[in-house]
Design an enzyme around this catalytic site. Structure first.
Site, PDB file in Angstrom:
ATOM      1  N   TYR A   1      45.571  32.416  44.085  1.00  0.00           N
ATOM      2  CA  TYR A   1      44.850  32.651  45.165  1.00  0.00           C
ATOM      3  C   TYR A   1      44.346  31.390  45.705  1.00  0.00           C
ATOM      4  O   TYR A   1      43.517  31.440  46.923  1.00  0.00           O
ATOM      5  CB  TYR A   1      43.836  33.662  45.286  1.00  0.00           C
TER       6      TYR A   1
ATOM      7  N   LYS B   1      49.800  36.333  30.601  1.00  0.00           N
ATOM      8  CA  LYS B   1      51.327  36.300  30.338  1.00  0.00           C
ATOM      9  C   LYS B   1      51.299  34.759  29.941  1.00  0.00           C
ATOM     10  O   LYS B   1      52.150  33.934  30.235  1.00  0.00           O
ATOM     11  CB  LYS B   1      51.870  36.048  31.706  1.00  0.00           C
TER      12      LYS B   1
ATOM     13  N   ASP C   1      52.963  42.544  31.271  1.00  0.00           N
ATOM     14  CA  ASP C   1      53.997  43.612  31.471  1.00  0.00           C
ATOM     15  C   ASP C   1      53.934  44.620  30.535  1.00  0.00           C
ATOM     16  O   ASP C   1      54.013  45.813  30.952  1.00  0.00           O
ATOM     17  CB  ASP C   1      55.422  42.835  31.499  1.00  0.00           C
TER      18      ASP C   1
ATOM     19  N   ASP D   1      44.857  42.089  40.852  1.00  0.00           N
ATOM     20  CA  ASP D   1      45.240  42.772  42.114  1.00  0.00           C
ATOM     21  C   ASP D   1      46.299  43.770  41.871  1.00  0.00           C
ATOM     22  O   ASP D   1      46.087  44.710  42.244  1.00  0.00           O
ATOM     23  CB  ASP D   1      46.001  41.486  43.066  1.00  0.00           C
TER      24      ASP D   1
END
Ligand code: ATP
Length: 350
Positions: free
Chosen positions: A140, A187, A220, A244
């Protein structure tokens, strides 16, 4: 009496913020509202989506209740802001109104409780999580560029300082809320440096907190586990982008975007806003569910020490949901925004 800056916003924003305002005023909380205009209406009337008057108000009140504001997809949309900075006026540029507010006000954490209320239809009965989303870093930053005509790149920034700050905030509020387990989401198997730093730093900060268990999940795998057994999770700590996405997923576990509230906190300011966006497709039709915005206002009331008013509103809302007569169509009912709000206000009066 505390003054709250009220930003109606775009799309369904004016309808759901009016609902939240009516409910807060009916609750007897010592709060008054100061309305300022941001978003498309501000663009039309003042030539900018985020006029200086918005910052002037929030810098005074330190508290905002914000409706959703729309961000156009793609293109070169930028939000240019002007904000009083001592005797001078600072000018800066941001990718969206929401990001401009979060950055300018230093709102480094986004807190999103995900709680299933009886009477709201959902696949799960027992969901009660809190999402702590880092709010100022990650993808962002808005730093993107075209490498050549067919290739674009974006820069992801994670800092130890930013991660420490959000982790400490999450742990402190968990201790206040009596919550016991935090899952760090990342991740790091692929993004070894950025997400690796986030994971290591958060683990380091969290390891010595008494009474709090720390674990971690790859984002995930977490998504799959959340849609199968959400009741297994307590608190989640995520970098900005995963936060988000997982927030919307989590809203789906408890009845959809119409029910999920949120709050952003910084060292001096706090801004409360629903997880949902401006939903232009249902705007102006008296169809939006006001619950997410009302629960965001409940978070605001708790933040300023109005726990009694917050409890009364939550109780009135829970009663309206259980009765199921005055609920909006996303909840399986046929009432409009105004009728659902009126039913909650009615309960507050009796
Ligand atoms: P934006 O561009 O501002 O993000 P959007 O429509 O793309 O707007 P959301 O507003 O987050 O994204 O909502 C996606 C869909 O979820 C909406 O089209 C609407 O159907 C539903 N929705 C969102 N908020 C509400 C609400 N408060 N009440 C009822 N339905 C809602």
């Amino acid at each position: 009496m505390r003054t709250v800056t009220l930003i109606p916003g775009d799309g369904i924003g004016p309808e759901v913020t009016a609902a939240a305002q009516a409910v807060v005023l009916a609750s007897g909380a010592a709060v008054s509202f100061e309305e300022v205009i941001a978003g498309q209406r501000a663009e039309r009337e003042h030539g900018t989506p985020l006029p200086k008057a918005v910052f002037d108000s929030i810098d005074r009140t330190r508290l905002a209740l914000k409706g959703p504001t729309q961000t156009p997809f793609g293109g070169d949309y930028r939000v240019n802001i002007e904000r009083a900075d001592g005797p001078r006026v600072a000018k800066r540029t941001h990718p969206s109104i929401a990001i401009a507010l979060r950055k300018e006000l230093g709102l480094f954490v986004n807190v999103r409780p995900v709680k299933k209320y009886p009477g709201v239809a959902s696949r799960f009965e027992h969901v009660d999580l809190v999402i702590f989303r880092e709010n100022s870093e990650d993808l962002y930053t808005g730093i993107e560029r075209m490498v050549d005509e067919g290739t674009a790149e974006a820069i992801k920034i994670i800092s130890a300082r930013g991660t420490e700050r959000v982790t400490r905030y999450a742990l402190d509020s968990m201790q206040r809320l009596g919550r016991r387990r935090i899952t760090i989401v990342h991740k790091a198997n692929v993004l070894k440096m950025t997400d690796g730093l986030f994971l290591r730093t958060a683990q380091e900060v969290a390891k010595d907190r008494p009474g709090i268990t720390v674990d971690q999940r790859v984002v995930d795998a977490l998504c799959m586990e959340l849609v199968m057994r959400p009741e297994d999770y307590d608190c989640l700590l995520l970098p900005n982008l995963y936060g988000d996405i997982v927030s919307d997923l989590a809203a789906g576990l408890i009845g959809g975007l119409g029910v999920a509230p949120g709050a952003n906190f910084g060292p001096e300011h706090a801004m409360f806003e629903a997880v949902h966006g401006s939903a232009p497709g249902i705007a102006g039709q008296d169809a939006a569910n006001p619950m997410a915005m009302i629960l965001s206002a409940v978070m605001l009331l708790r933040h300023i020490g109005e726990a009694g008013a917050a409890d009364r509103i939550e109780g009135a809302l829970a009663q309206v949901l259980r009765e199921g007569r005055a609920i909006t169509s996303d909840l399986g009912g046929s009432a409009g925004t105004r009728a659902m709000t009126a039913a909650i206000v009615e309960k507050l009066k009796t």
